[in-house]
Design a protein around this motif. Structure first.
Motif, short mmCIF file in Angstrom:
data_model
loop_
_atom_site.label_atom_id
_atom_site.label_comp_id
_atom_site.label_asym_id
_atom_site.label_seq_id
_atom_site.Cartn_x
_atom_site.Cartn_y
_atom_site.Cartn_z
N PRO A 129 1.15 -0.98 0.15
CA PRO A 129 0.17 0.02 0.54
C PRO A 129 0.78 1.27 -0.16
O PRO A 129 0.47 2.13 -0.71
CB PRO A 129 -1.05 -0.39 1.25
N VAL A 130 1.75 1.40 1.10
CA VAL A 130 2.46 2.56 0.92
C VAL A 130 3.81 3.04 -0.40
O VAL A 130 3.26 4.05 -1.09
CB VAL A 130 3.81 2.33 2.14
N LYS A 131 3.80 1.49 -1.11
CA LYS A 131 4.52 2.03 -2.49
C LYS A 131 3.69 1.86 -3.41
O LYS A 131 3.85 2.54 -4.18
CB LYS A 131 5.15 0.28 -2.75
N ASP A 132 2.00 1.75 -3.19
CA ASP A 132 1.38 2.88 -4.10
C ASP A 132 1.21 3.79 -4.20
O ASP A 132 0.90 4.85 -5.64
CB ASP A 132 0.28 2.39 -4.22
N GLN A 133 1.45 4.35 -2.69
CA GLN A 133 1.86 5.66 -2.95
C GLN A 133 2.34 6.36 -2.96
O GLN A 133 2.33 7.42 -4.13
CB GLN A 133 0.62 6.11 -1.34
N LEU A 134 3.99 5.39 -3.19
CA LEU A 134 5.15 6.28 -3.95
C LEU A 134 5.13 6.29 -5.68
O LEU A 134 5.36 7.20 -6.14
CB LEU A 134 6.06 5.22 -3.57
N LYS A 135 4.32 5.37 -6.17
CA LYS A 135 4.00 5.42 -7.25
C LYS A 135 3.08 6.71 -7.81
O LYS A 135 3.71 7.41 -8.90
CB LYS A 135 3.52 3.74 -7.97
N THR A 136 2.18 7.26 -6.98
CA THR A 136 1.75 7.85 -7.50
C THR A 136 2.61 9.52 -7.94
O THR A 136 2.58 10.29 -8.65
CB THR A 136 0.54 8.41 -6.32
N PHE A 137 3.62 9.63 -6.85
CA PHE A 137 4.73 10.61 -6.78
C PHE A 137 5.65 10.15 -7.57
O PHE A 137 6.07 11.10 -8.03
CB PHE A 137 5.42 10.24 -5.26
N ASP A 138 6.05 9.42 -8.34
CA ASP A 138 6.61 8.89 -9.74
C ASP A 138 5.89 9.31 -10.49
O ASP A 138 6.91 10.19 -11.62
CB ASP A 138 7.26 7.57 -9.70
N LEU A 139 4.68 9.25 -10.83
CA LEU A 139 3.87 10.18 -11.98
C LEU A 139 3.66 11.23 -12.11
O LEU A 139 4.40 12.00 -12.56
CB LEU A 139 2.31 9.63 -11.83
N ILE A 140 3.15 11.65 -11.13
CA ILE A 140 3.88 13.82 -10.53
C ILE A 140 5.26 13.72 -11.43
O ILE A 140 5.03 15.36 -11.87
CB ILE A 140 3.31 14.69 -9.32
N ASN A 141 6.04 12.70 -10.79
CA ASN A 141 7.57 13.08 -11.32
C ASN A 141 7.92 13.22 -12.24
O ASN A 141 8.32 14.60 -13.39
CB ASN A 141 8.47 12.88 -10.21
N GLN A 142 7.53 13.11 -13.06
CA GLN A 142 6.82 12.68 -14.38
C GLN A 142 7.04 13.69 -15.20
O GLN A 142 7.13 13.82 -16.23
CB GLN A 142 6.58 10.42 -15.18
#
Length: 372
Positions: free
Chosen positions: A260-273
């Protein structure tokens, strides 16, 4: 010949050109490069912080549990001896679920209450070092409980989970725990801990000695056994080795529980891209504007250059070289500012996330990739 002429024109243009425009262009590209580095470094820093907090306060490296749903591990003492004999294991600590609800006066909520061995727990987790009130459990404690700050509230009204906590419970207060057998028991709050990690701050602990008195049939039982590794081998390999001699036991690693925590971090990665693409577009527009304005101002000069025999590809090469110069100097200045100004400032004043204080994680490969 065209390359030599391009280099000559670029050097003369930079030397005789407007120094203010040159510095502003370099400064703009340096800021864009810093922007490209900042958010990825912050996200990586957050990811490393989450992984560290998971291992140090909640999951350890490997978690053992019964393979039969709803059952406890039996023969815990013997199993612990076998686990600790493994050369890749620093220590292991058992926990036993003994309660499901905690209340104070007319406020109550559902939280897990676990019985622990304070001596070994201190060697696997850092929670005992994060007390904000009172002290952690001792092995011989009875009628004592330690609470996470997300349970106690401790009067911290700005805390994320304050509304669902017990609000104003402090060390020395008494709370009531509903045990698994349906009975209730009063405990004195010996201490309150704050791991700066939401999941582990929603835990409550009593000593194994107290659990043996309240629930005698659970002696030598455990719900989970947490194993701390010395990183000689991967967590998965360690789990496989521990299971090779055991039956009725399954294992999970900290990565397995971090979904669950890594799923939240993936959202940050998308924003970063998305922000990275925008930054690169801004960089391209910056170079385009500088080049276009320079072309407009030097149309007569370019006409003379063409008239005396300088080929068009040499003139184009001149502008390409100047753009490359602006980019390289901008990248160098941006890297120096990021490494020696921005990163130290963030170390002194880290960002506060629900997972704790986060600093920038410097990734050299990422810096090179963004430079390219």
């Amino acid at each position: 010949r065209s390359v030599r002429v391009s280099i000559f024109l670029a050097i003369r243009s930079l030397w005789r050109g407007n120094k203010g425009i040159t510095l502003l262009t370099i400064g703009m590209l340096a800021l864009i490069y810093i922007n490209l580095l900042f958010l990825p470094s912050l996200i990586e820093g957050l990811g490393h912080k989450v992984s560290l907090q998971l291992v140090e306060t909640l999951t350890s490296n490997v978690i053992l549990s019964s393979s039969n749903t709803g059952s406890n591990i039996t023969g815990t003492d013997e199993l612990l001896t076998n686990i600790r004999s493994n050369t890749s294991v620093i220590d292991a600590t058992p926990t036993l679920r003994v309660g499901t609800q905690i209340s104070k006066d007319d406020i109550s909520n559902v939280w897990s209450v676990d019985a622990i061995d304070p001596d070994s727990y201190d060697k696997v987790f850092t929670t005992p070092n994060n007390m904000i009130e009172g002290s952690f459990l001792d092995k011989n404690d009875t009628d004592s409980i330690v609470l996470g700050v997300e349970i106690a509230g401790a009067g911290q009204t700005d805390m994320q989970g304050y509304a669902t906590s017990l609000k104003n419970v402090h060390a020395g207060d008494t709370v009531t725990v509903t045990l698994l057998n349906g009975k209730t028991h009063d405990f004195k709050v010996k201490g309150i801990f704050d791991n700066n990690f939401l999941q582990s701050d929603q835990k409550a602990y009593i000593s194994q000695n107290e659990a043996a008195l309240l629930l005698p049939i659970t002696k030598d039982h455990s719900t989970s056994i947490y194993v701390k590794s010395n990183s000689i081998e991967t967590d998965t390999n360690l789990g496989d080795n521990l299971m090779s001699e055991q039956t009725g036991i399954k294992y999970q690693t900290s990565d397995d529980l971090a979904g669950p925590v890594k799923d939240q971090l993936k959202t940050f990665d998308l924003i970063n891209q998305i922000l990275k693409i925008i930054s690169l577009v801004v960089a391209a527009i910056t170079v385009f504007i500088v080049t276009y304005v320079d072309l407009i101002n030097k149309r007569k000069q370019i006409g003379i250059e063409r008239a005396i025999g300088i080929q068009s590809k040499a003139i184009i090469g001149n502008y390409l070289l100047k753009s490359a110069f602006f980019a390289m100097i901008g990248i160098g200045v941006g890297a120096l500012v990021f490494l020696y100004v921005l990163a130290p400032i963030v170390v002194q004043h880290p960002f506060k996330f629900p997972y704790g204080f986060v600093t920038l994680y410097i990734n050299r490969d990422s810096m090179i990739q963004n430079a390219m």
